[in-house]
Design a protein around this motif. Structure first.
Motif, PDB file in Angstrom:
ATOM      1  N   UNK A   1      -4.513  25.453  10.964  1.00 45.40           N
ATOM      2  CA  UNK A   1      -5.095  25.246   9.780  1.00 45.40           C
ATOM      3  C   UNK A   1      -4.302  24.986   8.511  1.00 45.40           C
TER       4      UNK A   1
ATOM      5  N   UNK B   1      -0.143  27.205   5.494  1.00 43.97           N
ATOM      6  CA  UNK B   1      -0.234  26.452   6.734  1.00 43.97           C
ATOM      7  C   UNK B   1      -0.088  27.569   7.882  1.00 43.97           C
ATOM      8  N   UNK B   2      -1.154  27.630   8.824  1.00 45.15           N
ATOM      9  CA  UNK B   2      -1.339  28.664   9.701  1.00 45.15           C
ATOM     10  C   UNK B   2      -1.395  27.937  11.174  1.00 45.15           C
ATOM     11  N   UNK B   3      -0.734  28.810  12.017  1.00 41.47           N
ATOM     12  CA  UNK B   3      -1.215  28.572  13.616  1.00 41.47           C
ATOM     13  C   UNK B   3      -1.054  29.617  14.138  1.00 41.47           C
TER      14      UNK B   3
ATOM     15  N   UNK C   1       1.434  19.722  16.072  1.00 40.75           N
ATOM     16  CA  UNK C   1       0.307  19.988  15.353  1.00 40.75           C
ATOM     17  C   UNK C   1       0.072  20.006  13.771  1.00 40.75           C
ATOM     18  N   UNK C   2       1.226  20.585  13.331  1.00 42.88           N
ATOM     19  CA  UNK C   2       1.396  20.493  11.865  1.00 42.88           C
ATOM     20  C   UNK C   2       2.485  19.757  11.554  1.00 42.88           C
TER      21      UNK C   2
ATOM     22  N   UNK D   1       4.877  18.790   8.029  1.00 43.74           N
ATOM     23  CA  UNK D   1       5.125  19.126   6.844  1.00 43.74           C
ATOM     24  C   UNK D   1       6.376  18.620   6.014  1.00 43.74           C
TER      25      UNK D   1
ATOM     26  N   UNK E   1      -2.480  17.997  11.802  1.00 43.05           N
ATOM     27  CA  UNK E   1      -2.682  17.960  10.422  1.00 43.05           C
ATOM     28  C   UNK E   1      -1.483  18.044   9.768  1.00 43.05           C
TER      29      UNK E   1
ATOM     30  N   UNK F   1       0.656  18.564   5.623  1.00 45.59           N
ATOM     31  CA  UNK F   1       0.834  18.649   4.173  1.00 45.59           C
ATOM     32  C   UNK F   1       2.002  18.344   3.464  1.00 45.59           C
TER      33      UNK F   1
ATOM     34  N   UNK G   1       5.513  21.255  13.265  1.00 48.84           N
ATOM     35  CA  UNK G   1       5.385  22.440  14.334  1.00 48.84           C
ATOM     36  C   UNK G   1       4.323  21.824  15.566  1.00 48.84           C
TER      37      UNK G   1
END
Lengths: 339, 339, 339, 339
Positions: free
Chosen positions: C217, C232-234, D150-151, D153, D228, D230, D248
């Motif tokens: 998220x 940012x979280x995992x 996954x992420x 940044x 996702x 950011x 990530x």
């Protein structure tokens, strides 16, 4: 803009080509006007032409005789350096000479005197002084903020041992490799080295013993200023070129670290990986090789003295000789003993 | 759960109190049963009571005579260590002795023999071996992944020079301070040191000269294994406690870095600031002080041999003496010369 | 010295035992006087006895009724927190409550009011505020040197996803995990969060979908001060516990980094390896768990207000609820909508 | 060796001169054949001559009409890019166009189509893709070792806010500045962005409000792949150019860090200082600017497709427009809404 400095390149081996390429591509104030190499061949000529240089000779004499040429780069084998320096000086050419000038101190002195008498500029290729990291350390040490140096440390490790044919003719680890680090210690401290004590050992390849050489060494240094120092050197780091310096001063410590291939970090369940240091001197000192030539050209164009002079070339060889003597005789050796 | 080890603490100065507090608060397997200190006063008694310890004596004899006590911690002044060790051993108490055991090698040997004859455990307080960072370096070096050590490096700088009254009775920089680093070099390399060459100088405070001492030193080391090493030490880092080690091996380099006060980084137009290293040994080796006691207690409870034994105490003092001799005589000194 | 604070521990699961051990071993000003756990068994009793605590109950009522007890630690399941808080407050006991207080804001308000009416201290277990690294960031931000915050960033990644049985009852990623990070953002910025926009996705384990949950998220934040932020979280970092914060301010940036297992670096031909971050919160926040209890005890002994109060517990849950709503409805959500 | 690519440079402002100097000094495969600039003056002509270029025009038409010229570099103001692209394509010249191609998506599409129809190469100046650090991150992500992203940044902070005259005509923070970061996010993830949610605020200079602009922004991203992301951006980092990326993934995290001015570290009683990041894009992306031109020249000489194509130029502008819309309307915006 100042007139372009026309350069005659003597010796078109690895280091000669490096300087040639840099002059052609990255030093706006200079051009390669001529190239001389005893083993001149088609490949060398093609390379010279590519740079826009059409004067290609086997004999360096043609360079000394060419009134168009302002300065020479002496990148030939070590035993020819001093004679070329003298010839160049007599012809009124400025001299950039690769290190070491010679392994005989008297020959170095003669060559230096020739340059002095002819009033030509002389710069010796201690390229590491132009590395921005080492330079930042020196600048901090020389500033008011640190106080006087107490301990000077240099770590110097090549990535891999050279082939034994090279070792055979190298003159040994102190003159061939650590000569750079002796100069670095003088540069960082801003003080003359007066005494050395050396330990050396063969850990990497038994072959070094055959040539009365070592592959791993530590040298302690005494400076005129009262500071002390130490260099640790290895012919085989394995992980790349390890080039770190550190100066501990009255008010604290200044150090640099290796330059890494990139700033990436990879974290997985197996561990956290960062990049290795640059592989060897061509990568690490790429910008420094350009910077030293730019300074040399600037000194010619604006009549300044090169910051790395003949005395630096002389002293670093003398220290290397003293270190060799120290290792052999198992005792501290004064630099004055070999000078 | 194993029976708690009952400890008699001899000497309630700074280091004695540190061990006492750790035993009381952080070592589940042990309790402080008694405290002896020639300068016993109300504050010391209050402190002991706080730990739940009610047996407080001026004379250590009361501890040796107490059949409840399993082990002693000798934290008194250096000159009393050996005698207390012998008395404790005769009384059948296990011995944890702060470093150095003594400055006389024969007295050390006698004290070691007493422990051996009495079959009591003997551990010497080389706390740095229990620092997780140095231990990680040693573990990596001892593993298969690095190959044999070539160069061992130890940096050891105290944050500030001690007061001159301390320097006067300290025994000098080598025995007082670098003794830890000689042990560290032996630990990291897994090999015995056979020869040292020392440079020393007074850079920080002219007062050191009065006591025939130095405040800045470099010591080169030769190891039985063929490796070489170097320690650089300073009495005044200014930025904190500088404690770094590095072992260059056949397959690469293992090193650690200082432990910083936090991981913060502050970037402004004035520069980028990171934290300073921990200020001194109480901060840096806080966890290591606990870990060494836990090992000692475990050795007693489970009849194991302490990893830091009397021979480590003996050798590090011998190396310090050799280094002192090397500095004085201006030559390399074999450890065998002083043993 | 101040009178020891006698603590009744409610809930002897993982977190309850952690607090119990810390109180017994590392918080000099407090003792565990009683333990209550509905699943009380021999192991729990043995553990309590080991700490010197002999009062062991199944029912927390016995704790509220005990006049010896000064304060309670509520470490039971979330749905019981509010009721225990109210009962404790009525009995005049100070309250340390694990987060979240409750998932219903009205129940949180009721429990807070009970504590307020009874004039007992209330501290909520946002342990990360006591981590020295995050605290150093907050201290720098709150100082004059940085200027007002512009961007607040929090990275929060657990090492591994929890088992699905846990996920099922967890309340979802926002309330269960990121609630800590919402509090951290409020703490770092020194400003209230007014709006959130959340993105969430299932990347790690399809099982999360079954429980209408996400495992990855990002949440954007608006602060009352005009600053903006992002978390940012995992659920699965794999390399350890990733807990980094960063505040970009008018005059520059303050950030911290993960705490590594050691400072070792290993360089070989295969690459350069540094240590992984601490594995999970028990390792990373070990010292912070102790520090928060020490503050709580200090607040009781010296009649101070805990720095982490009921309102912090309330707001972080409200923000988590707003984030959940934002994710569900695909729009920005004002915190005032859920309050 | 391949025939040198002859380049016509359109626009001799800061970025045009940068490319010109790089082509002249650092790109062996190309030469600047002609320069066109509506504000052509003596200084520009002198600069061109210095590079060995004698064809200097006010009107770009002369470049399109010159059969000697193989390719054009469009470095003029943004509103002229598309028309020049079309003219160049019609004249059969390959096109390197600075970003953004245009602020109108239909004009971008037309210009792209012109290049496609004419079968000329088209490369857009997303220089950051050629930074070795970002590239190392992308390479690791694209390898097998990390698993799917996954992420994503991206941190993007300019050192100082631009003058208000610039802000006035800049098109706003998203199109002017973050357009690079949208491209970076697409590049790193290897996936198309489908939705954005933007927060923006004015923290640095109230002047931004006058032009309906922001100076501080955060944008959340949704990718087609399910990942996702950011981006956080600021017009004023103060400490230099802050350009960090992080991805990530299923198996862990890949990140890079800023490039520092040197590797120096200075430790004193006042703290530990390391170097600041490179000041701005000219320093940080110096090598990348050269690398992108080398790739463009290689694509022409060896008939390859540029890795950064028109579609990258189109998409990044579309995402910037969607982000602007998101900020204005306070809601998530699909990229399909603006395409």
């Amino acid at each position: 803009m100042a007139k372009k400095v026309k350069i005659g390149l003597i010796g078109a081996g690895r280091i000669g080509r490096l300087h040639g390429d840099n002059i052609a591509n990255a030093v706006p104030g200079a051009v390669v006007e001529a190239v001389a190499d005893p083993f001149l061949n088609d490949a060398t000529i093609a390379w010279a032409n590519e740079m826009g240089c059409t004067k290609c000779y086997k004999d360096a004499e043609a360079i000394f005789a060419d009134p168009e040429i302002d300065a020479v780069f002496i990148c030939s084998s070590t035993d020819t350096h001093a004679d070329y320096m003298i010839a160049a000086a007599k012809a009124g050419k400025h001299v950039f000479c690769e290190k070491p000038i010679d392994l005989n101190l008297d020959k170095i002195r003669l060559a230096m005197k020739a340059c002095e008498d002819a009033k030509v500029k002389l710069q010796v290729g201690f390229v590491r002084r132009f590395d921005k990291n080492h330079k930042a350390v020196r600048d901090a040490v020389a500033s008011d903020m640190m106080g006087r140096p107490h301990i000077v440390k240099v770590t110097s490790r090549d990535p891999e041992e050279p082939p034994m044919e090279y070792v055979k003719v190298s003159g040994g680890m102190f003159t061939d490799m650590l000569v750079h680090d002796f100069d670095m210690a003088r540069y960082l401290s801003g003080s003359e080295i007066t005494e050395v004590s050396a330990y050396g050992t063969v850990c990497i390849n038994e072959g070094f013993k055959e040539y009365d050489d070592v592959d791993t060494a530590i040298v302690m240094l005494k400076f005129e200023s009262g500071a002390i120092g130490v260099i640790d050197g290895s012919r085989a780091a394995r992980y790349g070129y390890d080039q770190r310096v550190e100066v501990h001063c009255a008010k604290g410590c200044v150090q640099d670290d290796n330059v890494l291939n990139s700033s990436i970090k990879i974290s997985t369940v197996d561990g956290v990986q960062v990049e290795k240091p640059n592989w060897f001197f061509l990568q690490r000192y790429n910008d420094a090789f350009i910077a030293e030539v730019i300074e040399f050209v600037d000194c010619i164009q604006n009549d300044k003295e090169p910051s790395v002079s003949g005395i630096d070339g002389l002293m670093s060889v003398a220290i290397a000789m003293a270190a060799k003597k120290s290792l052999k005789e198992g005792r501290a050796v004064q630099i004055s003993e070999v000078l």
